[in-house]
Design an enzyme around this catalytic site. Structure first.
Site, PDB file in Angstrom:
ATOM      1  N   HIS A 145       0.852  -1.190   0.000  1.00 51.58           N
ATOM      2  CA  HIS A 145       0.000   0.000   0.000  1.00 51.58           C
ATOM      3  C   HIS A 145       0.880   1.229   0.000  1.00 51.58           C
ATOM      4  O   HIS A 145       1.948   1.219   0.621  1.00 51.58           O
ATOM      5  CB  HIS A 145      -0.910   0.013   1.238  1.00 51.58           C
ATOM      6  CG  HIS A 145      -2.076   0.931   1.087  1.00 51.58           C
ATOM      7  ND1 HIS A 145      -1.994   2.270   1.385  1.00 51.58           N
ATOM      8  CD2 HIS A 145      -3.332   0.713   0.637  1.00 51.58           C
ATOM      9  CE1 HIS A 145      -3.171   2.825   1.137  1.00 51.58           C
ATOM     10  NE2 HIS A 145      -4.003   1.917   0.677  1.00 51.58           N
ATOM     11  N   ASP A 193      -7.951  -5.421   0.029  1.00 55.41           N
ATOM     12  CA  ASP A 193      -8.437  -6.155  -1.144  1.00 55.41           C
ATOM     13  C   ASP A 193      -8.110  -7.632  -1.093  1.00 55.41           C
ATOM     14  O   ASP A 193      -8.677  -8.421  -1.841  1.00 55.41           O
ATOM     15  CB  ASP A 193      -7.836  -5.550  -2.415  1.00 55.41           C
ATOM     16  CG  ASP A 193      -8.358  -4.162  -2.630  1.00 55.41           C
ATOM     17  OD1 ASP A 193      -9.566  -3.976  -2.454  1.00 55.41           O
ATOM     18  OD2 ASP A 193      -7.574  -3.267  -2.956  1.00 55.41           O
TER      19      ASP A 193
HETATM   20  N1  CMC Z   1       4.201  -7.518  -4.898  1.00 50.96           N
HETATM   21  C1  CMC Z   1       5.547  -7.544  -5.044  1.00 50.96           C
HETATM   22  N2  CMC Z   1       6.343  -6.466  -4.895  1.00 50.96           N
HETATM   23  C2  CMC Z   1       5.736  -5.299  -4.579  1.00 50.96           C
HETATM   24  C3  CMC Z   1       4.340  -5.207  -4.397  1.00 50.96           C
HETATM   25  C4  CMC Z   1       3.578  -6.375  -4.574  1.00 50.96           C
HETATM   26  N3  CMC Z   1       2.249  -6.349  -4.406  1.00 50.96           N
HETATM   27  N4  CMC Z   1       4.011  -3.933  -4.097  1.00 50.96           N
HETATM   28  C5  CMC Z   1       5.156  -3.236  -4.086  1.00 50.96           C
HETATM   29  N5  CMC Z   1       6.203  -4.070  -4.362  1.00 50.96           N
HETATM   30  C6  CMC Z   1       7.609  -3.688  -4.392  1.00 50.96           C
HETATM   31  C7  CMC Z   1       7.942  -2.891  -5.649  1.00 50.96           C
HETATM   32  O1  CMC Z   1       8.380  -3.713  -6.705  1.00 50.96           O
HETATM   33  C8  CMC Z   1       9.017  -1.953  -5.159  1.00 50.96           C
HETATM   34  O2  CMC Z   1      10.226  -2.674  -5.134  1.00 50.96           O
HETATM   35  P1  CMC Z   1      11.623  -1.895  -5.421  1.00 50.96           P
HETATM   36  O3  CMC Z   1      11.776  -0.907  -4.293  1.00 50.96           O
HETATM   37  O4  CMC Z   1      12.636  -2.987  -5.387  1.00 50.96           O
HETATM   38  O5  CMC Z   1      11.460  -1.235  -6.750  1.00 50.96           O
HETATM   39  C9  CMC Z   1       8.615  -1.664  -3.694  1.00 50.96           C
HETATM   40  O6  CMC Z   1       7.835  -2.805  -3.278  1.00 50.96           O
HETATM   41  C10 CMC Z   1       7.802  -0.400  -3.519  1.00 50.96           C
HETATM   42  O7  CMC Z   1       6.700  -0.442  -4.427  1.00 50.96           O
HETATM   43  P2  CMC Z   1       6.081   0.827  -5.158  1.00 50.96           P
HETATM   44  O8  CMC Z   1       5.316   0.384  -6.364  1.00 50.96           O
HETATM   45  O9  CMC Z   1       7.137   1.862  -5.345  1.00 50.96           O
HETATM   46  O10 CMC Z   1       5.079   1.345  -4.037  1.00 50.96           O
HETATM   47  P3  CMC Z   1       3.830   2.268  -4.276  1.00 50.96           P
HETATM   48  O11 CMC Z   1       3.561   2.922  -2.981  1.00 50.96           O
HETATM   49  O12 CMC Z   1       4.034   3.145  -5.464  1.00 50.96           O
HETATM   50  O13 CMC Z   1       2.674   1.234  -4.667  1.00 50.96           O
HETATM   51  C11 CMC Z   1       0.788  -0.187  -4.624  1.00 50.96           C
HETATM   52  C12 CMC Z   1       1.649   0.834  -3.848  1.00 50.96           C
HETATM   53  C13 CMC Z   1      -0.484  -0.482  -3.808  1.00 50.96           C
HETATM   54  C14 CMC Z   1       0.373   0.384  -5.985  1.00 50.96           C
HETATM   55  C15 CMC Z   1       1.627  -1.477  -4.811  1.00 50.96           C
HETATM   56  O14 CMC Z   1       1.998  -2.005  -3.558  1.00 50.96           O
HETATM   57  C16 CMC Z   1       0.900  -2.536  -5.646  1.00 50.96           C
HETATM   58  O15 CMC Z   1       0.936  -2.476  -6.870  1.00 50.96           O
HETATM   59  N6  CMC Z   1       0.199  -3.512  -4.962  1.00 50.96           N
HETATM   60  C17 CMC Z   1      -0.600  -4.485  -5.654  1.00 50.96           C
HETATM   61  C18 CMC Z   1      -1.924  -3.859  -6.039  1.00 50.96           C
HETATM   62  C19 CMC Z   1      -2.846  -3.677  -4.859  1.00 50.96           C
HETATM   63  O16 CMC Z   1      -3.047  -4.586  -4.058  1.00 50.96           O
HETATM   64  N7  CMC Z   1      -3.468  -2.484  -4.776  1.00 50.96           N
HETATM   65  C20 CMC Z   1      -4.465  -2.184  -3.755  1.00 50.96           C
HETATM   66  C21 CMC Z   1      -4.098  -1.036  -2.897  1.00 50.96           C
HETATM   67  S1  CMC Z   1      -5.182  -0.919  -1.491  1.00 50.96           S
HETATM   68  C22 CMC Z   1      -6.690  -0.438  -2.140  1.00 50.96           C
HETATM   69  C23 CMC Z   1      -6.783   1.001  -2.463  1.00 50.96           C
HETATM   70  O17 CMC Z   1      -6.453   1.846  -1.615  1.00 50.96           O
HETATM   71  O18 CMC Z   1      -7.232   1.302  -3.580  1.00 50.96           O
END
Ligand code: CMC
Length: 436
Positions: free
Chosen positions: A312, A370
Site C-alpha cells: 500500500h 483487497d
Molecule cells: N508484490 C511484489 N512487490 C511489490 C508489491 C507487490 N504487491 N508492491 C510493491 N512491491 C515492491 C515494488 O516492486 C518496489 O520494489 P523496489 O523498491 O525494489 O522497486 C517496492 O515494493 C515499492 O513499491 P512501489 O510500487 O514503489 O510502491 P507504491 O507505494 O508506489 O505502490 C501499490 C503501492 C499499492 C500500488 C503497490 O503495492 C501494488 O501495486 N500492490 C498491488 C496492487 C494492490 O493490491 N493495490 C491495492 C491497494 S489498497 C486499495 C486502495 O487503496 O485502492
C-alpha cells in the site's frame, strides 16, 4: 531545515547559493507537519518536483486520518475498528458528511432521507439497455453516474448549499440502485426496484439477488457483513480517486460529473480494481503447492508480476481494514457453510508465507483490504466484475464529503499542477517537403 524562525513561529529555511527563504511550517492535529510551499514559485521561480505526490499534502482536510506506519485509520477521529464493530454504514455516512456522530433523531431523519432518494428517474433505464450485453459493470457505472447530471438539474448548482446537500444525499442513495442495475443487466435479469422497508445494505442485496418469480430473504449476517465492508471502504483521505474528484470539482464541475471521474479512477488495478485482480491471482495460483513459484515471480525484478492485495502506498504496517476484513470473510464463509474454499486455503497460506518472507518484510508489504474482500464478495454471490462497483458504492460518501469540504473551503482554487519540462526546446516548423 530549521524548525524555528526569528519570530518563534515554525519555518523551514531553503538556501540556494547566496539566497535563502523562510518557508512556513504548518501543523495538523496529528500526523506530520507540512512545509507550506504555496508561495515558493513567486519567491524563487522554482517548482517542487514530486511525481505520485509521495511527499505532498494537496489540501487541508478534517475528514480522515491515516497513520500508515502504525496501521491506524480514523474517520473524523473515530477508529475504523469501532465504527465497523458498533455502527452501521449510514451512520458512517452521516459522520463523514457532517463531522459528528448523529443523535437518534438525526440518524432517523438521515436514514429516511437516503431511503426516499433511492429510486432513479425511470428514463435512465434506457441508458442501461443501450450497453452491450457483456459490458463491464464499471463501464456502466462511469457512464450512468455521469448521466445523473442530465436528470437532476435542480441539484447541480454548486454555489447553493441546499443543492449541494441534495446532490450528496442523492448520490449516496442512488449508487446502490445503479450498481444493482449494472449487475442485473450483466446477468440478463429484470431490474428490481428499491424497497423502503429494508435498510440500506439489505435493500442493495435485495436489488441484486431478488427475482420476480420467487421470494428472496436477505440474510442478516450477510447484510451486516456487507455493511461492514461498506464502512471499511467509505473514505481513505487523499487517495487517487478522491484526489481525482477534488481536482475535477476544483474547476466547478457538477458533483455527479466529479463522482463519475472518481469512479473512472477507482477502476484501475492499482486502486479499486485490486480486489478483482487479487481474486483472479488466487484462482491462477490455484493450489497451495504453487505458491512458492508466485512468490519467486513477485520478487523477480524482471517479472512485472506483483502479489495483488499486497502493499500500500500509505500503510507500511498491517492495513487495519484488512484485519477486520479477514474476520468478516470467515464469518461469511461460516454463514454460507463454505468449509473448504480452495481460494481461501491459497490466501491463508500466501499471507503466512509472505509475512515471513524477507523480501516482503523488508519492503513492508502487508496484505491490504483487497486481499480478503474478493473472497468474501465472491462467497456472497457477486461476480468478480462487481467487486470494484461495490467499492465505488461505498467510497461515494468519501468522495462527496471531500468534494463538499473542498467547495466550502474559502481558500479553494482550481487545481493546476506544474511540471518539469524535458521535451524539445523551441524549434521552427519544417514544411513536409523538407522533412527527412
Ligand atoms: N508484490 C511484489 N512487490 C511489490 C508489491 C507487490 N504487491 N508492491 C510493491 N512491491 C515492491 C515494488 O516492486 C518496489 O520494489 P523496489 O523498491 O525494489 O522497486 C517496492 O515494493 C515499492 O513499491 P512501489 O510500487 O514503489 O510502491 P507504491 O507505494 O508506489 O505502490 C501499490 C503501492 C499499492 C500500488 C503497490 O503495492 C501494488 O501495486 N500492490 C498491488 C496492487 C494492490 O493490491 N493495490 C491495492 C491497494 S489498497 C486499495 C486502495 O487503496 O485502492
Amino acid at each position: 531545515m530549521d524548525a524555528t524562525n526569528n519570530t518563534g513561529a515554525k519555518s523551514a529555511k531553503l538556501s540556494l547559493g547566496e539566497q535563502s527563504w523562510d518557508l512556513p511550517i504548518r501543523g495538523g492535529t496529528i500526523g506530520p507537519d507540512v512545509v507550506d510551499i504555496s508561495k515558493l514559485y513567486g519567491q524563487t521561480g522554482m517548482f517542487t518536483y514530486d511525481p505520485g505526490f509521495t511527499s505532498t499534502a494537496s489540501c487541508e482536510s478534517k475528514i480522515t486520518y491515516i497513520d500508515g506506519d502504525e496501521g491506524v485509520l480514523l474517520y473524523r477521529g473515530y477508529p475504523i475498528e469501532q465504527l465497523a464493530e458498533d455502527g452501521d454504514f449510514l451512520e458512517t455516512c452521516y459522520l463523514l458528511l457532517y463531522g459528528e456522530l448523529p443523535t437518534a433523531a438525526q440518524k432517523a431523519e438521515f436514514d429516511h432521507s437516503v431511503t426516499h432518494h433511492t429510486m432513479i428517474h425511470d428514463q435512465m433505464t434506457r441508458f442501461f439497455n443501450g450497453f452491450r450485453r457483456d459490458a463491464h459493470p464499471m463501464a456502466i457505472m462511469v457512464a450512468s453516474v455521469g448521466a445523473l447530471s442530465a436528470f437532476y438539474h435542480d441539484s447541480t448548482d454548486i454555489s447553493d448549499p441546499t443543492q449541494r446537500l441534495i446532490a450528496s444525499i442523492r448520490m449516496i442513495a442512488k449508487m446502490p440502485t445503479l450498481a444493482a442495475m449494472a449487475y442485473k443487466y450483466s446477468v440478463g435479469q429484470p431490474f428490481v426496484y428499491p424497497k423502503n422497508s429494508l435498510d440500506y445494505t439489505s435493500n442493495f442485496l435485495n436489488m441484486c439477488f431478488a427475482v420476480p418469480c420467487e421470494e428472496y430473504k436477505v440474510s442478516p449476517t450477510l447484510s451486516r457483513a456487507l455493511d461492514k465492508i461498506f464502512i471499511l471502504h467509505a473514505d481513505h483521505e487523499q487517495n487517487a480517486s478522491t484526489s481525482t474528484v477534488r481536482l475535477a470539482g476544483s474547476s466547478g464541475a457538477n458533483p455527479f460529473a466529479c463522482i463519475a471521474a472518481g469512479v473512472a479512477c477507482l477502476w484501475g488495478p492499482a486502486h479499486g480494481g485490486a480486489n478483482e485482480a487479487a481474486l483472479k491471482m488466487l484462482a491462477e495460483i490455484g493450489s497451495v503447492d504453487r505458491i512458492p513459484e508466485y512468490i519467486a515471480r513477485a520478487k523477480d525484478k524482471n517479472d512485472p508480476f506483483r502479489l495483488m492485495g499486497f502493499g500500500h502506498r500509505v500503510y507500511k504496517n498491517y492495513d487495519p481494514r484488512a484485519k477486520i476484513m479477514q474476520k468478516t470473510c470467515h464469518e461469511v464463509l461460516t454463514e454460507l457453510g463454505i468449509k473448504d474454499d480452495p481460494l481461501l486455503d491459497v490466501a491463508v497460506e500466501l499471507e503466512r508465507i509472505a509475512l515471513h518472507d524477507e523480501y516482503f518484510i523488508e519492503k513492508k508489504l502487508y496484505p491490504n483490504i483487497d486481499f480478503y474482500s474478493g473472497i468474501t464478495l465472491k462467497a456472497m454471490g457477486f461476480p468478480t466484475t462487481m467487486f470494484t462497483v461495490l467499492f465505488a458504492l461505498a467510497r461515494t460518501v468519501g468522495w462527496i464529503g471531500q468534494w463538499k469540504e473542498m467547495i466550502e473551503d474559502p481558500s479553494q482554487r482550481i487545481g493546476r499542477p506544474r511540471q518539469l519540462y524535458t521535451g524539445a526546446d523551441r524549434r521552427d516548423y519544417i514544411p513536409m517537403s523538407q522533412r527527412k
